[in-house]
Design an enzyme around this catalytic site. Sequence first.
Site, PDB file in Angstrom:
ATOM      1  N   ASN A  79       0.887  -1.164   0.000  1.00 39.89           N
ATOM      2  CA  ASN A  79       0.000   0.000   0.000  1.00 39.89           C
ATOM      3  C   ASN A  79       0.925   1.214   0.000  1.00 39.89           C
ATOM      4  OD1 ASN A  79      -1.567   2.194   0.639  1.00 39.89           O
ATOM      5  ND2 ASN A  79      -2.858   1.081   2.090  1.00 39.89           N
ATOM      6  N   VAL A  80       0.936   1.950  -1.093  1.00 39.59           N
ATOM      7  CA  VAL A  80       1.914   3.038  -1.234  1.00 39.59           C
ATOM      8  C   VAL A  80       1.671   4.188  -0.256  1.00 39.59           C
ATOM      9  CG1 VAL A  80       2.556   2.569  -3.630  1.00 39.59           C
ATOM     10  CG2 VAL A  80       0.597   4.071  -3.148  1.00 39.59           C
ATOM     11  N   ALA A  89      -8.431   8.634  -5.669  1.00 43.48           N
ATOM     12  CA  ALA A  89      -9.152   9.680  -4.918  1.00 43.48           C
ATOM     13  C   ALA A  89     -10.535   9.116  -4.656  1.00 43.48           C
ATOM     14  CB  ALA A  89      -9.233  10.969  -5.712  1.00 43.48           C
ATOM     15  N   TYR A  96     -13.186  15.471 -14.453  1.00 42.17           N
ATOM     16  CA  TYR A  96     -11.911  14.930 -13.960  1.00 42.17           C
ATOM     17  C   TYR A  96     -11.504  15.630 -12.645  1.00 42.17           C
ATOM     18  CZ  TYR A  96      -7.562  12.325 -14.495  1.00 42.17           C
ATOM     19  OH  TYR A  96      -6.516  11.455 -14.318  1.00 42.17           O
ATOM     20  N   LYS A 112      -2.954  15.284 -11.153  1.00 42.77           N
ATOM     21  CA  LYS A 112      -2.117  14.951 -12.320  1.00 42.77           C
ATOM     22  C   LYS A 112      -1.187  16.103 -12.675  1.00 42.77           C
ATOM     23  CE  LYS A 112      -3.369  10.717 -13.221  1.00 42.77           C
ATOM     24  NZ  LYS A 112      -2.539   9.633 -12.680  1.00 42.77           N
ATOM     25  N   LEU A 166     -10.613  -0.106 -13.928  1.00 44.91           N
ATOM     26  CA  LEU A 166     -11.239   0.036 -12.608  1.00 44.91           C
ATOM     27  C   LEU A 166     -11.157   1.491 -12.126  1.00 44.91           C
ATOM     28  CD1 LEU A 166     -12.448  -2.145 -10.745  1.00 44.91           C
ATOM     29  CD2 LEU A 166     -10.238  -2.207  -9.554  1.00 44.91           C
TER      30      LEU A 166
END
Length: 261
Positions: free
Chosen positions: A67-68, A98, A158, A165, A197
């Site tokens: 899990n980063v 998110a 977005y 990003k 996903l």
Amino acid sequence: MGLFTGKNGIILGVANERSIARGIAEVLHHEGARLGFNFLPDDRGRMEARVKKAVSHLNPALIHPCNVNRDEDVTAFFSAAQDALGSIDFLVHSIAFAPVEEIRKPTLAVSREGFLTAMEASVYSFIITSREATSRMGETGAILTLSYYGGEKVVEGYNLMGVAKSALDCSVKYLANELGPRNIRVNAISAGPVKTLAASGIGGFGKMLDYNASVAPLRRNVSTQEIGKAASFLLSEMSSGITGEILHVDCGYNVMGAFRY
Ligand SMILES: NC(=O)c1ccc[n+]([C@@H]2O[C@H](COP(=O)([O-])OP(=O)(O)OC[C@H]3O[C@@H](n4cnc5c(N)ncnc54)[C@H](O)[C@@H]3O)[C@@H](O)[C@H]2O)c1
């Protein structure tokens, strides 16, 4: 002999057969790379099973939890990667997250917690995994992350992910400058929309796919295989003079100004 024969790499972010990271891994494997993968741990082991199913045909040298968002996971993952692979030649970071409800809100209404979650999982994860990977690289190396046009221009729906990003794109440039003297290159692919996903969290994603295909110069959407081919270019010696670059692999969508009416 393949482009990556004798090379070892880490691929972060395969969730299933549809993942962009899976498309990239298939091309790199075909070119001879030895690969290690993570999975996002969950209580029932579902992600582990999905990732194993998605990459078992690629003879993975490692499939390990990470899990980063947890420092201890990242450290343990790269330590296991070093044991399994020895030195690391390249890293693919294909991770973003998110909460759906935060992406679907107007950016003006995003909560502090939602903002920090998005930035942590989607941007800081790139920095911390790059740090761990580069500390195990030899005289050269390459890092690649996945970005999207919504970080450069406004893409309706977005929202918060566009802000993340944009920070990711900027991180690519700063890391490229810092790692350049070590002959480690850092680049991003800005991919056109792909039904995965993660994409299911973006509002109106189906319409976005149709719209992109109708507007893009190639009049279609990109495949994960095509993203994989561009990734193999950016991770290999074929692109030895390129770093800090955000390469659009989007069937040309980003060059359009006025569209066909
Ligand atoms: N699908 C698209 O249209 C598209 C377009 C451009 C860029 N991208 C980017 O490509 C990358 C990969 O996304 P995808 O579309 O292949 O979807 P995906 O759902 O297949 O991959 C996202 C991955 O992120 C992982 N992840 C999320 N939070 C994590 C955490 N805390 N620790 C470890 N792993 C975590 C998930 O487990 C999953 O494997 C993302 O950065 C995404 O923003 C996607």
